[in-house]
Write a protein that holds these residues in place. Structure first.
Motif, mmCIF file in Angstrom:
data_model
loop_
_atom_site.group_PDB
_atom_site.id
_atom_site.type_symbol
_atom_site.label_atom_id
_atom_site.label_comp_id
_atom_site.label_asym_id
_atom_site.label_seq_id
_atom_site.Cartn_x
_atom_site.Cartn_y
_atom_site.Cartn_z
ATOM 1 N N LEU A 111 1.072 -1.167 -0.378
ATOM 2 C CA LEU A 111 -0.106 -0.107 0.207
ATOM 3 C C LEU A 111 0.844 1.031 0.619
ATOM 4 C CD1 LEU A 111 -3.150 -0.990 2.213
ATOM 5 C CD2 LEU A 111 -2.809 -1.045 -0.075
ATOM 6 N N ILE A 112 1.718 1.078 1.292
ATOM 7 C CA ILE A 112 2.887 2.877 0.445
ATOM 8 C C ILE A 112 3.217 2.616 -0.981
ATOM 9 C CG2 ILE A 112 5.082 3.497 1.789
ATOM 10 C CD1 ILE A 112 4.259 1.824 4.230
ATOM 11 N N TYR A 113 3.963 1.663 -1.280
ATOM 12 C CA TYR A 113 4.310 1.369 -2.473
ATOM 13 C C TYR A 113 3.514 1.363 -3.868
ATOM 14 C CZ TYR A 113 6.921 -1.259 -6.026
ATOM 15 O OH TYR A 113 7.814 -0.635 -7.769
ATOM 16 N N ALA A 114 2.231 1.474 -3.074
ATOM 17 C CA ALA A 114 1.826 2.138 -4.607
ATOM 18 C C ALA A 114 1.103 3.764 -4.488
ATOM 19 C CB ALA A 114 0.475 1.058 -4.402
ATOM 20 N N GLN A 115 1.084 4.472 -3.380
ATOM 21 C CA GLN A 115 0.801 5.924 -2.858
ATOM 22 C C GLN A 115 2.150 6.160 -3.215
ATOM 23 O OE1 GLN A 115 -0.329 5.502 0.294
ATOM 24 N NE2 GLN A 115 -2.913 4.961 -0.039
ATOM 25 N N GLN A 116 3.673 6.358 -3.476
ATOM 26 C CA GLN A 116 4.662 6.438 -3.151
ATOM 27 C C GLN A 116 5.559 6.312 -4.852
ATOM 28 O OE1 GLN A 116 6.321 8.143 -0.935
ATOM 29 N NE2 GLN A 116 4.472 7.692 0.918
ATOM 30 N N ASP A 117 6.160 7.492 -4.817
ATOM 31 C CA ASP A 117 6.713 7.578 -5.934
ATOM 32 C C ASP A 117 7.925 6.536 -6.015
ATOM 33 O OD1 ASP A 117 7.219 7.964 -9.071
ATOM 34 O OD2 ASP A 117 8.261 9.504 -8.664
ATOM 35 N N TRP A 118 8.407 5.111 -5.817
ATOM 36 C CA TRP A 118 9.649 4.242 -6.278
ATOM 37 C C TRP A 118 10.208 4.058 -7.287
ATOM 38 C CZ3 TRP A 118 11.434 4.514 -1.036
ATOM 39 C CH2 TRP A 118 10.522 5.349 -0.353
ATOM 40 N N PRO A 119 10.880 3.554 -6.955
ATOM 41 C CA PRO A 119 11.411 2.687 -8.261
ATOM 42 C C PRO A 119 11.341 1.873 -8.417
ATOM 43 C CG PRO A 119 13.458 2.961 -6.468
ATOM 44 C CD PRO A 119 12.030 3.684 -6.059
ATOM 45 N N ASN A 120 11.360 1.140 -9.424
ATOM 46 C CA ASN A 120 10.620 -0.243 -9.387
ATOM 47 C C ASN A 120 10.817 -1.222 -9.025
ATOM 48 O OD1 ASN A 120 10.518 0.253 -12.680
ATOM 49 N ND2 ASN A 120 11.861 0.060 -13.231
ATOM 50 N N ARG A 121 11.464 -1.689 -8.018
ATOM 51 C CA ARG A 121 12.495 -2.141 -6.550
ATOM 52 C C ARG A 121 11.653 -2.026 -5.027
ATOM 53 N NH1 ARG A 121 18.130 -4.025 -6.667
ATOM 54 N NH2 ARG A 121 18.055 -5.741 -5.498
ATOM 55 N N LEU A 122 10.576 -3.294 -4.795
ATOM 56 C CA LEU A 122 10.502 -3.011 -3.158
ATOM 57 C C LEU A 122 11.345 -2.635 -2.072
ATOM 58 C CD1 LEU A 122 7.206 -2.926 -1.826
ATOM 59 C CD2 LEU A 122 7.299 -4.959 -1.391
ATOM 60 N N PRO A 123 11.407 -1.213 -1.647
ATOM 61 C CA PRO A 123 12.313 -0.761 -0.771
ATOM 62 C C PRO A 123 10.783 -0.964 0.610
ATOM 63 C CG PRO A 123 11.504 0.824 -1.631
ATOM 64 C CD PRO A 123 10.773 0.268 -2.429
ATOM 65 N N GLY A 124 12.075 -1.284 1.599
ATOM 66 C CA GLY A 124 11.288 -1.779 2.848
ATOM 67 C C GLY A 124 10.954 -0.346 3.985
ATOM 68 N N TYR A 125 11.179 -1.077 5.487
ATOM 69 C CA TYR A 125 10.951 0.042 5.751
ATOM 70 C C TYR A 125 11.757 -0.201 7.066
ATOM 71 C CZ TYR A 125 7.013 -2.424 7.490
ATOM 72 O OH TYR A 125 5.820 -3.717 7.526
ATOM 73 N N GLY A 126 11.948 0.874 7.636
ATOM 74 C CA GLY A 126 12.924 0.290 9.484
ATOM 75 C C GLY A 126 14.407 -0.643 9.075
ATOM 76 N N ALA A 127 14.365 -1.576 9.541
ATOM 77 C CA ALA A 127 14.807 -2.485 9.255
ATOM 78 C C ALA A 127 15.563 -2.941 8.127
ATOM 79 C CB ALA A 127 15.381 -4.085 10.493
ATOM 80 N N LEU A 128 14.453 -3.347 7.734
ATOM 81 C CA LEU A 128 14.288 -3.245 5.857
ATOM 82 C C LEU A 128 14.585 -3.141 4.973
ATOM 83 C CD1 LEU A 128 10.838 -5.873 5.827
ATOM 84 C CD2 LEU A 128 13.985 -6.646 5.449
ATOM 85 N N TYR A 129 15.886 -2.160 4.870
ATOM 86 C CA TYR A 129 16.321 -0.835 4.326
ATOM 87 C C TYR A 129 16.577 -1.126 3.130
ATOM 88 C CZ TYR A 129 21.068 -2.704 5.607
ATOM 89 O OH TYR A 129 21.841 -3.486 5.994
ATOM 90 N N ASN A 130 17.282 -2.064 2.725
ATOM 91 C CA ASN A 130 17.445 -2.700 1.211
ATOM 92 C C ASN A 130 16.702 -3.205 1.087
ATOM 93 O OD1 ASN A 130 18.494 -4.027 -0.690
ATOM 94 N ND2 ASN A 130 20.702 -4.504 0.466
ATOM 95 N N PRO A 131 16.358 -2.675 -0.520
ATOM 96 C CA PRO A 131 15.342 -3.810 -1.298
ATOM 97 C C PRO A 131 15.819 -5.298 -1.574
ATOM 98 C CG PRO A 131 15.680 -2.330 -2.525
ATOM 99 C CD PRO A 131 16.871 -2.339 -1.602
ATOM 100 N N LEU A 132 16.617 -5.252 -1.786
ATOM 101 C CA LEU A 132 17.224 -7.416 -2.017
ATOM 102 C C LEU A 132 17.039 -7.980 -0.097
ATOM 103 C CD1 LEU A 132 18.356 -9.215 -3.432
ATOM 104 C CD2 LEU A 132 20.774 -8.573 -2.676
ATOM 105 N N LEU A 133 17.123 -7.657 0.993
ATOM 106 C CA LEU A 133 16.745 -7.968 1.249
ATOM 107 C C LEU A 133 15.356 -8.054 2.220
ATOM 108 C CD1 LEU A 133 17.874 -8.735 4.446
ATOM 109 C CD2 LEU A 133 17.655 -6.285 5.232
#
Length: 199
Positions: free
Chosen positions: A149-171
């Motif tokens: 839901l956050i990803y759909a509302q933001q203008d993010w790049p193609n990869r899904l980034p996380g939040y907090g400790a999930l700072y890396n899209p690969l992680l």
């Protein structure tokens, strides 16, 4: 005159402590380890929780019940890990790594402590370990919906980034992929009574 039976306080306290560790601390530690990256904001706090709820209780169980190590040595997976960790330590000893040897040696040690923690929970309280996995998987399902839901509302790049400790899209992809495998294995097992909505 009837004599009261002698009580070995040392044995009682070690039994109580081992029961507390195997039924409360280690299952809680597994829950935090599995789901903590989804709700712990700071990465340092996540690492501290690993030390407090997995590493220290695992070391305490080794000190209280050293005979548990002999039953672990009968496990082929544990022996394979020991062989691999030994190989890693030998190659670290002569490699010219930028990091210090102590910091490199800590990594297999952490995995060893996690093996011990999982072994203790599986041997002494498997129901608590299963509950920790299920609760973690449900939290991951909720966190995945929130992330999307956050990803759909933001203008993010193609990869899904996380939040907090999930700072890396690969992680992020590794963590959600791990929980997807947990759900698939649970849903494909014979004991499954959960709805498919979690996937």
């Amino acid at each position: 005159m009837i004599k009261a039976p002698k009580m070995d306080l040392k044995k009682i306290s070690s039994d109580y402590l081992s029961e507390l560790i195997s039924s409360s601390l280690l299952p809680l530690g597994l829950f935090v380890l599995l789901s903590g990256m989804l709700w712990i904001v700071e990465r340092k706090l996540y690492v501290s929780m690993f030390y407090l709820l997995i590493a220290l209780p695992a070391v305490a169980m080794l000190l209280i019940r050293p005979q548990g190590l002999t039953s672990m040595l009968q496990s082929k997976i544990f022996l394979a890990f020991l062989a691999f960790a030994s190989y890693c330590l030998i190659s670290i000893a002569w490699s010219g790594a930028d990091e210090s040897a102590i910091s490199l040696i800590k990594r297999p040690l952490y995995v060893l402590l996690l093996f011990i923690a999982c072994f203790v929970v599986a041997e002494r309280n498997p129901e608590a370990g299963e509950k920790a996995m299920k609760f973690s998987a449900w939290i991951a399902s909720i966190a995945a919906v929130v992330s999307l839901l956050i990803y759909a509302q933001q203008d993010w790049p193609n990869r899904l980034p996380g939040y907090g400790a999930l700072y890396n899209p690969l992680l992020t992809s590794h963590v959600y992929g791990f929980f997807l495998m947990i759900w698939l294995s649970h849903l494909l097992s014979d004991q499954c009574k959960q709805p498919m909505i979690a996937i």
